[in-house]
Design a protein around this motif. Structure first.
Motif, PDB file in Angstrom:
ATOM      1  N   PRO A 123       0.831  -1.212   0.000  1.00 57.68           N
ATOM      2  CA  PRO A 123       0.000   0.000   0.000  1.00 57.68           C
ATOM      3  C   PRO A 123       0.858   1.252   0.000  1.00 57.68           C
ATOM      4  CG  PRO A 123      -0.057  -1.095   2.138  1.00 57.68           C
ATOM      5  CD  PRO A 123       0.655  -2.017   1.221  1.00 57.68           C
ATOM      6  N   ALA A 124       0.275   2.355  -0.453  1.00 57.71           N
ATOM      7  CA  ALA A 124       1.027   3.607  -0.600  1.00 57.71           C
ATOM      8  C   ALA A 124       1.633   4.054   0.723  1.00 57.71           C
ATOM      9  CB  ALA A 124       0.112   4.694  -1.165  1.00 57.71           C
ATOM     10  N   TRP A 125       0.924   3.848   1.838  1.00 61.13           N
ATOM     11  CA  TRP A 125       1.418   4.318   3.131  1.00 61.13           C
ATOM     12  C   TRP A 125       2.575   3.474   3.663  1.00 61.13           C
ATOM     13  CZ3 TRP A 125       1.185   0.609   6.820  1.00 61.13           C
ATOM     14  CH2 TRP A 125       0.245  -0.405   6.653  1.00 61.13           C
ATOM     15  N   ALA A 126       2.786   2.270   3.089  1.00 58.72           N
ATOM     16  CA  ALA A 126       3.890   1.400   3.522  1.00 58.72           C
ATOM     17  C   ALA A 126       5.050   1.408   2.539  1.00 58.72           C
ATOM     18  CB  ALA A 126       3.392  -0.028   3.702  1.00 58.72           C
ATOM     19  N   ASP A 127       4.877   2.091   1.419  1.00 55.97           N
ATOM     20  CA  ASP A 127       5.901   2.100   0.374  1.00 55.97           C
ATOM     21  C   ASP A 127       6.914   3.209   0.653  1.00 55.97           C
ATOM     22  OD1 ASP A 127       7.327   1.606  -1.903  1.00 55.97           O
ATOM     23  OD2 ASP A 127       5.907   2.608  -3.256  1.00 55.97           O
ATOM     24  N   ASN A 128       7.694   2.996   1.699  1.00 47.01           N
ATOM     25  CA  ASN A 128       8.662   3.999   2.125  1.00 47.01           C
ATOM     26  C   ASN A 128       9.725   3.284   2.958  1.00 47.01           C
ATOM     27  OD1 ASN A 128       9.604   6.160   4.292  1.00 47.01           O
ATOM     28  ND2 ASN A 128       8.846   7.291   2.501  1.00 47.01           N
ATOM     29  N   PRO A 129      11.010   3.611   2.773  1.00 51.84           N
ATOM     30  CA  PRO A 129      12.077   2.877   3.479  1.00 51.84           C
ATOM     31  C   PRO A 129      12.010   2.968   4.998  1.00 51.84           C
ATOM     32  CG  PRO A 129      12.987   4.178   1.669  1.00 51.84           C
ATOM     33  CD  PRO A 129      11.563   4.595   1.827  1.00 51.84           C
ATOM     34  N   THR A 130      11.356   3.975   5.536  1.00 48.35           N
ATOM     35  CA  THR A 130      11.322   4.130   6.993  1.00 48.35           C
ATOM     36  C   THR A 130      10.277   3.257   7.657  1.00 48.35           C
ATOM     37  OG1 THR A 130       9.758   5.963   6.837  1.00 48.35           O
ATOM     38  CG2 THR A 130      12.108   6.528   6.850  1.00 48.35           C
ATOM     39  N   VAL A 131       9.272   2.809   6.926  1.00 50.21           N
ATOM     40  CA  VAL A 131       8.175   2.051   7.527  1.00 50.21           C
ATOM     41  C   VAL A 131       8.703   0.701   8.027  1.00 50.21           C
ATOM     42  CG1 VAL A 131       5.939   0.956   7.130  1.00 50.21           C
ATOM     43  CG2 VAL A 131       6.435   3.194   6.130  1.00 50.21           C
ATOM     44  N   GLY A 132       8.420   0.410   9.287  1.00 49.91           N
ATOM     45  CA  GLY A 132       8.907  -0.806   9.908  1.00 49.91           C
ATOM     46  C   GLY A 132      10.229  -0.640  10.627  1.00 49.91           C
ATOM     47  N   ARG A 133      10.851   0.527  10.504  1.00 56.01           N
ATOM     48  CA  ARG A 133      12.102   0.805  11.215  1.00 56.01           C
ATOM     49  C   ARG A 133      11.835   1.787  12.350  1.00 56.01           C
ATOM     50  NH1 ARG A 133      16.266  -1.377   8.437  1.00 56.01           N
ATOM     51  NH2 ARG A 133      16.189  -1.459   6.167  1.00 56.01           N
ATOM     52  N   ARG A 134      12.782   1.831  13.274  1.00 57.11           N
ATOM     53  CA  ARG A 134      12.618   2.830  14.329  1.00 57.11           C
ATOM     54  C   ARG A 134      12.871   4.209  13.715  1.00 57.11           C
ATOM     55  NH1 ARG A 134      17.067   4.928  13.682  1.00 57.11           N
ATOM     56  NH2 ARG A 134      18.779   5.091  15.166  1.00 57.11           N
ATOM     57  N   LEU A 135      12.214   5.218  14.287  1.00 57.96           N
ATOM     58  CA  LEU A 135      12.243   6.576  13.760  1.00 57.96           C
ATOM     59  C   LEU A 135      13.672   7.106  13.694  1.00 57.96           C
ATOM     60  CD1 LEU A 135      10.576   9.148  12.995  1.00 57.96           C
ATOM     61  CD2 LEU A 135      10.657   9.736  15.442  1.00 57.96           C
ATOM     62  N   PRO A 136      14.174   7.489  12.517  1.00 59.37           N
ATOM     63  CA  PRO A 136      15.525   8.036  12.440  1.00 59.37           C
ATOM     64  C   PRO A 136      15.627   9.350  13.216  1.00 59.37           C
ATOM     65  CG  PRO A 136      14.687   7.463  10.253  1.00 59.37           C
ATOM     66  CD  PRO A 136      13.535   7.406  11.192  1.00 59.37           C
ATOM     67  N   PRO A 137      16.754   9.605  13.870  1.00 58.27           N
ATOM     68  CA  PRO A 137      16.885  10.856  14.622  1.00 58.27           C
ATOM     69  C   PRO A 137      16.976  12.058  13.687  1.00 58.27           C
ATOM     70  CG  PRO A 137      18.964   9.647  14.612  1.00 58.27           C
ATOM     71  CD  PRO A 137      17.955   8.757  13.983  1.00 58.27           C
ATOM     72  N   ALA A 138      16.180  13.080  13.976  1.00 55.89           N
ATOM     73  CA  ALA A 138      16.196  14.323  13.192  1.00 55.89           C
ATOM     74  C   ALA A 138      15.498  15.404  14.005  1.00 55.89           C
ATOM     75  CB  ALA A 138      15.483  14.131  11.849  1.00 55.89           C
ATOM     76  N   ASP A 139      16.085  16.581  14.044  1.00 54.10           N
ATOM     77  CA  ASP A 139      15.472  17.761  14.661  1.00 54.10           C
ATOM     78  C   ASP A 139      14.974  17.468  16.085  1.00 54.10           C
ATOM     79  OD1 ASP A 139      14.722  20.461  14.649  1.00 54.10           O
ATOM     80  OD2 ASP A 139      12.661  19.955  14.086  1.00 54.10           O
ATOM     81  N   ASP A 140      15.761  16.769  16.872  1.00 55.25           N
ATOM     82  CA  ASP A 140      15.438  16.470  18.267  1.00 55.25           C
ATOM     83  C   ASP A 140      14.096  15.748  18.424  1.00 55.25           C
ATOM     84  OD1 ASP A 140      16.120  16.432  20.956  1.00 55.25           O
ATOM     85  OD2 ASP A 140      15.029  18.274  21.397  1.00 55.25           O
ATOM     86  N   ASN A 141      13.758  14.875  17.457  1.00 52.38           N
ATOM     87  CA  ASN A 141      12.491  14.152  17.576  1.00 52.38           C
ATOM     88  C   ASN A 141      12.516  13.098  18.675  1.00 52.38           C
ATOM     89  OD1 ASN A 141      14.203  12.357  16.276  1.00 52.38           O
ATOM     90  ND2 ASN A 141      12.920  12.147  14.437  1.00 52.38           N
ATOM     91  N   GLY A 142      13.701  12.801  19.207  1.00 56.69           N
ATOM     92  CA  GLY A 142      13.774  11.877  20.336  1.00 56.69           C
ATOM     93  C   GLY A 142      13.050  12.405  21.561  1.00 56.69           C
ATOM     94  N   ALA A 143      12.963  13.743  21.696  1.00 55.62           N
ATOM     95  CA  ALA A 143      12.250  14.325  22.831  1.00 55.62           C
ATOM     96  C   ALA A 143      10.748  14.081  22.726  1.00 55.62           C
ATOM     97  CB  ALA A 143      12.536  15.820  22.912  1.00 55.62           C
TER      98      ALA A 143
END
Length: 518
Positions: free
Chosen positions: A413-433
């Motif tokens: 499906p379109a919402w799963a057709d992305n390399p990040t889906v199924g992986r932990r959220l890559p760190p960017a712009d302090d999104n860990g907070a």
């Protein structure tokens, strides 16, 4: 009702949502996360208190991210001994900088040496500070699962210092180690093999011949060893192939000196073992789950075992919390085994294959090890600077784990057709907070103001972030993030906002309850 059942019903009863059997790192992590997520849990353990021996050592990057989500990473950093490099053999060219290869992919590059006993003390302290405790010296006697019945529950017969009691729960997590009583109660197979060769492990003082602050692989004419730094001045954990079975401490230390060229001071702890590569035939039977060593065991050399168990517990506890709070259906519980068992199988197969080649007492294999180490000392540092090296160190750090999405029917499906889906959220712009709230969230990156789609009220966001400079998180997508920090969906953004059909499909695919689908 039989007489035995009548007597059982007369016992003192403790009621809870989750019974956790085992208060090692895995069980304690499950209890801490359940508590943070507002789910009552009772933890039992046959021991008198937390482990005092060091046992498992390494805390990998992904585990540090989990500790950070729980607000505990600073305590680990303060007490841990950092090991950012790996030395292969004796040549200076054999020094691998693991930390550098992981920079940018995780906020916690490298490996922290933070022994199992310290992990247990940290998690146990966190649990007690929140007002909970462990029922120490309590042993599981019997486990009956009646949750298939209307209003049925799990009933556990437990023996403690004051006699027998019953614990009644909605779910049970077996985190009670390789000889798991829960696994035996479920009559599950522990499938795999045990290596023929004997290994010895020791915590040592004043070791000379290995790097002071680096992990190291050292090879002799007959054996080999992996060294982990425990602290300054030669404080070291050695794991070595034994020269023969039934090796004594004195013989092991003599082998370390004569074959590996190491000088050893005081021996703090010594043990021998054979390496097991085993995975339980199932991670879930109805309302009972296995996690950590109860579900999988393998070689300790890669520093993966404790980390895998901690991540099992994190994944499962947050999933149970979602079901408990009515966010997702019971069908979502299948996700635990679907996601975590392949991780264990892959790890066991890799270590099994590796030890099938190098973990033997054979002159030809010993010669092969020596020559391979010389080649790797030259090749590995160059490999580490490539994209493949970054992927390999990401697997070592366990933040490159990917959970496969099983779509119904053909195609993605379109919402799963992305390399990040199924992986932990890559760190960017302090999104860990953001993810420290342990909630479902919507994120955007460089997309500006985006209207909130029709999602349940317990989904936070959309939280707007600046563009990801590495391009992993795209400006034309809205990301649905699970409480365990994994990306559940990457929703295409149209000119008027996120695609409504993709939003509904993604939520339905993750078993969000129908009444929550607006």
């Amino acid at each position: 009702m039989t007489a035995a059942e009548a007597r059982r019903d007369e016992l003192p009863v403790v009621e809870t949502e989750v019974l956790v059997v085992g208060a090692g790192p895995t069980g304690l992590m499950a209890a801490v996360v359940l508590g943070r997520a507002g789910v009552p849990a009772v933890v039992i353990d046959h021991k008198a208190g937390p482990t005092r021996e060091s046992r498992a050592l390494a805390v990998q990057a992904r585990t540090m991210e989990i500790y950070d989500q729980l607000g505990l990473s600073a305590q680990v950093i303060a007490d841990a001994f950092d090991a950012t490099t790996m030395q292969i053999g004796d040549a200076p060219s054999g020094r691998l900088d693991i930390s550098t290869a992981q920079v940018g992919d995780t906020a916690f590059p490298g490996v922290r040496i933070f022994e199992q006993s310290r992990n247990e003390r940290l998690l146990y302290g966190t649990l007690t500070e929140a007002g909970s405790d462990v029922l120490w010296e309590h042993r599981l006697v019997d486990l009956v699962d009646r949750t298939d019945d209307a209003d049925g529950r799990i009933s556990a017969l437990v023996e403690g210092p004051d006699g027998l009691l019953r614990i009644v729960a909605r779910w049970c997590i077996g985190a009670d180690g390789a000889s798991s009583s829960v696994r035996r109660q479920l009559d599950l197979r522990f499938e795999g093999v045990t290596d023929d060769a004997t290994f010895w492990v020791a915590d040592l003082r004043d070791v000379r011949g290995v790097p002071e602050s680096s992990m190291a692989l050292t090879f002799g004419a007959r054996t080999f060893a992996v060294a982990f730094p425990l602290g300054p001045n030669g404080h070291t954990r050695l794991i070595s192939l034994a020269p023969h079975d039934a090796v004594t401490q004195e013989q092991a230390m003599a082998s370390a000196h004569d074959d590996l060229g190491l000088t050893v001071g005081t021996v703090e702890w010594f043990s021998t073992y054979r390496v097991h590569h085993r995975v339980a035939s199932a991670f879930r039977v109805r309302s009972v789950f296995l996690a950590g060593d109860a579900a999988h065991v393998h070689s300790p050399v890669g520093g993966q075992g404790m980390n895998t168990g901690l991540q099992d517990a994190h994944n499962l506890a947050l999933l149970l919390a979602d079901v408990c709070h009515g966010r997702v259906t019971e069908a979502a519980l299948d996700r635990y085994a679907r996601e975590r068992r392949p991780v264990a199988l892959h790890l066991v197969h890799v270590t099994d294959r590796a030890f099938g080649v190098i973990g033997r007492r054979n002159p030809l294999i010993a010669l092969f090890r020596k020559r391979l180490s010389a080649i790797m000392a030259v090749v590995a540092p160059r490999l580490l600077s490539t994209a493949l090296g970054a992927r390999l160190t990401g697997l070592l750090g366990q933040y490159r784990i990917r959970y496969a999405f099983n779509a119904d029917g053909g195609g993605t499906p379109a919402w799963a057709d992305n390399p990040t889906v199924g992986r932990r959220l890559p760190p960017a712009d302090d999104n860990g907070a953001d993810v420290r709230s342990l909630t479902w969230q919507l994120h955007t990156y460089g997309a500006g103001t985006v209207p909130r789609p029709d999602v349940p009220e317990w989904v936070e966001g959309p939280i707007a972030h600046r563009a990801d400079p590495r391009g992993r998180l795209r400006s034309n997508r809205m990301y649905l993030i699970r409480p365990d920090e994994f990306v559940a969906a990457a929703i295409p953004l149209r000119h008027d906002g996120p695609d409504p059909a993709a939003v509904r499909a993604a939520l339905a695919a993750h078993d969000v309850r129908a009444e929550n689908l607006l």
